[in-house]
Scaffold this active site. Structure first.
Site, PDB file in Angstrom:
ATOM      1  N   ALA A  71       4.909  -3.027  -4.758  1.00 28.76           N
ATOM      2  CA  ALA A  71       3.815  -2.403  -5.317  1.00 28.76           C
ATOM      3  C   ALA A  71       3.144  -1.525  -4.818  1.00 28.76           C
ATOM      4  O   ALA A  71       2.488  -0.553  -5.236  1.00 28.76           O
ATOM      5  CB  ALA A  71       3.048  -3.655  -5.668  1.00 28.76           C
ATOM      6  N   THR A  72       3.201  -1.641  -3.131  1.00 28.77           N
ATOM      7  CA  THR A  72       2.625  -0.584  -2.519  1.00 28.77           C
ATOM      8  C   THR A  72       3.296   0.867  -2.880  1.00 28.77           C
ATOM      9  O   THR A  72       2.378   1.663  -2.916  1.00 28.77           O
ATOM     10  CB  THR A  72       3.068  -0.998  -0.993  1.00 28.77           C
ATOM     11  N   GLN A 181      -1.249  -9.464  -9.159  1.00 32.51           N
ATOM     12  CA  GLN A 181      -1.546 -10.633  -9.181  1.00 32.51           C
ATOM     13  C   GLN A 181      -1.705 -11.515 -10.633  1.00 32.51           C
ATOM     14  O   GLN A 181      -2.274 -12.427 -10.675  1.00 32.51           O
ATOM     15  CB  GLN A 181      -2.809 -11.009  -8.495  1.00 32.51           C
ATOM     16  N   SER A 201       5.099  -6.436  -8.998  1.00 32.08           N
ATOM     17  CA  SER A 201       5.926  -6.778  -7.759  1.00 32.08           C
ATOM     18  C   SER A 201       6.825  -8.162  -7.994  1.00 32.08           C
ATOM     19  O   SER A 201       6.060  -9.164  -8.181  1.00 32.08           O
ATOM     20  CB  SER A 201       5.107  -6.516  -6.611  1.00 32.08           C
ATOM     21  N   ALA A 202       8.053  -8.235  -7.821  1.00 30.99           N
ATOM     22  CA  ALA A 202       8.828  -9.300  -8.195  1.00 30.99           C
ATOM     23  C   ALA A 202       8.420 -10.532  -7.301  1.00 30.99           C
ATOM     24  O   ALA A 202       8.384 -11.690  -7.549  1.00 30.99           O
ATOM     25  CB  ALA A 202      10.085  -8.983  -8.174  1.00 30.99           C
ATOM     26  N   HIS A 203       8.330 -10.371  -5.929  1.00 23.16           N
ATOM     27  CA  HIS A 203       8.068 -11.338  -5.227  1.00 23.16           C
ATOM     28  C   HIS A 203       6.699 -12.067  -5.232  1.00 23.16           C
ATOM     29  O   HIS A 203       6.505 -13.121  -4.579  1.00 23.16           O
ATOM     30  CB  HIS A 203       8.275 -10.788  -3.566  1.00 23.16           C
ATOM     31  N   THR A 239      20.201   5.196  -5.196  1.00 18.95           N
ATOM     32  CA  THR A 239      21.077   3.848  -5.812  1.00 18.95           C
ATOM     33  C   THR A 239      20.334   2.717  -6.176  1.00 18.95           C
ATOM     34  O   THR A 239      19.586   2.152  -5.433  1.00 18.95           O
ATOM     35  CB  THR A 239      22.204   3.657  -4.900  1.00 18.95           C
ATOM     36  N   CYS A 326      -1.689  -8.350   4.457  1.00 14.51           N
ATOM     37  CA  CYS A 326      -1.446  -7.143   5.221  1.00 14.51           C
ATOM     38  C   CYS A 326      -2.684  -7.057   6.275  1.00 14.51           C
ATOM     39  O   CYS A 326      -2.459  -6.025   6.824  1.00 14.51           O
ATOM     40  CB  CYS A 326      -0.914  -6.140   4.422  1.00 14.51           C
TER      41      CYS A 326
HETATM   42  N1  C6P Z   1      -0.775  -8.778  -1.489  1.00 12.57           N
HETATM   43  C1  C6P Z   1      -1.832 -10.601  -0.063  1.00 12.57           C
HETATM   44  O1  C6P Z   1      -1.605 -11.401   0.768  1.00 12.57           O
HETATM   45  P1  C6P Z   1       3.911  -5.337  -2.251  1.00 12.57           P
HETATM   46  O2  C6P Z   1       4.345  -6.370  -0.937  1.00 12.57           O
HETATM   47  O3  C6P Z   1       3.830  -3.880  -1.652  1.00 12.57           O
HETATM   48  O4  C6P Z   1       4.902  -5.603  -3.380  1.00 12.57           O
HETATM   49  O5  C6P Z   1       2.433  -5.890  -2.793  1.00 12.57           O
HETATM   50  C2  C6P Z   1       1.082  -4.897  -2.355  1.00 12.57           C
HETATM   51  C3  C6P Z   1       0.154  -5.605  -3.190  1.00 12.57           C
HETATM   52  C4  C6P Z   1      -0.392  -4.939  -4.232  1.00 12.57           C
HETATM   53  N2  C6P Z   1      -1.368  -5.398  -4.907  1.00 12.57           N
HETATM   54  C5  C6P Z   1      -2.018  -6.338  -4.908  1.00 12.57           C
HETATM   55  C6  C6P Z   1      -2.944  -6.856  -5.768  1.00 12.57           C
HETATM   56  C7  C6P Z   1      -1.122  -7.384  -3.672  1.00 12.57           C
HETATM   57  O6  C6P Z   1      -1.963  -8.394  -3.837  1.00 12.57           O
HETATM   58  C8  C6P Z   1      -0.230  -6.936  -3.061  1.00 12.57           C
HETATM   59  C9  C6P Z   1       0.215  -7.898  -1.974  1.00 12.57           C
HETATM   60  C10 C6P Z   1      -0.595  -9.701  -0.532  1.00 12.57           C
HETATM   61  O7  C6P Z   1      -2.667 -10.569  -0.796  1.00 12.57           O
HETATM   62  C11 C6P Z   1       0.153  -9.112   0.640  1.00 12.57           C
HETATM   63  S1  C6P Z   1      -0.956  -8.024   1.334  1.00 12.57           S
END
Ligand code: C6P
Length: 400
Positions: A71-72, A181, A201-203, A239, A326
């Site tokens: 997502a970042t 979220q 974001s999948a995770h 890829t 983060c």
């Molecule tokens: N928030 C939290 O502890 P990534 O990891 O890049 O896929 O997701 C980033 C991200 C972007 N937007 C929102 C609203 C998020 O909550 C997060 C990830 C985690 O809140 C890790 S900082």
């Protein structure tokens, strides 16, 4: 006992998701863009996964969903692309974000500001919510983008994205929402919402790490994220991450299937935890529960540093956080607590508990017991709690 209550940071991969991904590591490992059977045997799974992803957010075929690495990346891409196309070229000079966006939006907005553009940081109110009407007061004919998250990662507060989308459409300004979220917690339908770009974001919904996505509405094309070999419709060369995409597809399907469960059973467990924690004197929750995602609580225990509470919880096998994962190493006050102007002795006391469909009642009971003991122990040794003056202002509406 080990209890994982940090699901807003990341989630366990659903075993069915893992199972579906596995063949694409050692058996079907071809590059989908090659011209042989190793490539073509990946195609059906990729097609099915992309269909599930489109279906999960109700994206029409003519729109684009580009798979990214997180997502970042998706958030950086939208904001920087708008900067290059609209601001650097002199067409526009302004963007709007909320003051409690994820760092991947805030830091990018700050970079855009450092390049000479104007950025409005829309404030939240005392309940940690955005008031959509405030947007009208700040949008101008020079506004290139509004980027406001769907649900806040620290409080779970659900922002009025439907009203925001309408206001943006009225002014002809593109609207981006970070829905990281929101997926799997509230219904997400890009056709019901006036949205041009949507990040996920999948995770965060029991899929693999390293797989994000950006939805792009037809007619709102962006500068490519990566130039190169034209994968992902030319938006993002490189890829394809076949197992990752397959995993995101399966996770999206499972998240949609589990949405009702999340909105009832998970909410019930969350409320059970919250009710019990609010019985402890001098505890505060900022956002009312009916205005939050069903799995999240951000709670303050006066007199107790959030990090001290996490330490006690961790020793008892419980994982929680003080806010965004983060930002957790800098020991700064939680960003939402800071934004609402919480008093100094409360700003550092926030603890975030975030549940998932894997959380059990037994785990919640154990957590309640551990937190109660931790509060007693930590307040017993906290000078700031012992000496808090009578009638001390919290800056928050006390729920207890
Ligand atoms: N928030 C939290 O502890 P990534 O990891 O890049 O896929 O997701 C980033 C991200 C972007 N937007 C929102 C609203 C998020 O909550 C997060 C990830 C985690 O809140 C890790 S900082």
């Amino acid at each position: 006992m080990r209890v994982y209550l940090d699901n807003n940071a990341t989630t366990i991969v659903d075993p069915h998701v893992f199972e579906e991904m596995e063949p694409y590591f050692v058996q079907k490992y071809g590059n989908p863009n090659s011209l042989h059977s190793f490539a073509s045997e990946t195609h059906p799974a990729l097609k099915t996964a992309m269909e599930k992803i489109y279906a999960g957010i109700h994206a029409p075929k003519e729109d684009s969903v580009v798979i990214t690495s997180c997502a970042t990346e998706s958030n950086n891409w939208v904001l920087k692309s708008i900067y290059f196309e609209q601001i650097l070229t002199g067409k526009k000079n302004h963007i709007v974000v909320s003051e409690v966006e994820h760092p991947s939006v805030i830091a990018t907005a700050k970079w855009i500001e450092s390049m000479g553009a104007k950025v409005t940081y829309l404030p939240i109110n005392h309940e940690g919510l955005i008031e959509a009407e405030k947007l009208r007061e700040v949008i101008t004919d020079k506004t290139a983008l509004v980027s406001i998250m769907w649900a806040n990662n620290e409080t779970g507060a659900i922002f009025p994205v439907y009203e925001i989308g309408e206001i943006c459409a009225e002014f002809g300004v593109p609207f981006h929402t970070d829905a990281v979220q929101a997926i799997g917690k509230v219904p997400v339908d890009v056709q019901a919402l006036n949205v041009d770009y949507l990040t996920f974001s999948a995770h965060k919904f029991h899929g693999p790490k390293g797989v994000g996505a950006l939805y792009i509405k037809k007619g709102r094309e962006l500068t490519p994220c990566f130039h190169g070999g034209s994968q992902m419709g030319g938006y993002r060369s490189g890829t394809l991450n076949v197992p990752g995409i397959v995993g995101m597809g399966k996770a999206m399907e499972a998240a949609v299937d589990a949405l009702d469960f999340e909105m009832t059973e998970v909410r019930e467990l969350r409320d059970m935890l919250e009710d019990a924690l609010l019985e402890i004197p001098d505890t505060f929750v900022v956002t009312p529960r009916n205005k939050r995602t069903p799995n999240t609580i951000l709670i303050s225990f006066r007199g107790i540093e959030g990090e001290s509470m996490l330490w006690d919880l961790n020793r008892a096998g419980i994982a929680a956080s003080t806010g965004s994962a983060c930002a957790s190493e800098d020991l700064e006050a939680n960003s939402v607590m800071e934004a609402i102007g919480a008093a100094e002795d409360l700003a550092h006391t926030a603890v975030r508990f975030s549940l998932s469909r894997y959380t059990t009642e037994e785990e919640i009971e154990y957590t309640i017991e551990v937190v109660k003991k931790a509060v007693e122990r930590l307040r017993g040794i906290s000078s700031s709690y012992a000496y808090a003056p009578e009638g001390h202002e919290s800056g928050l509406d006390a729920h207890h």
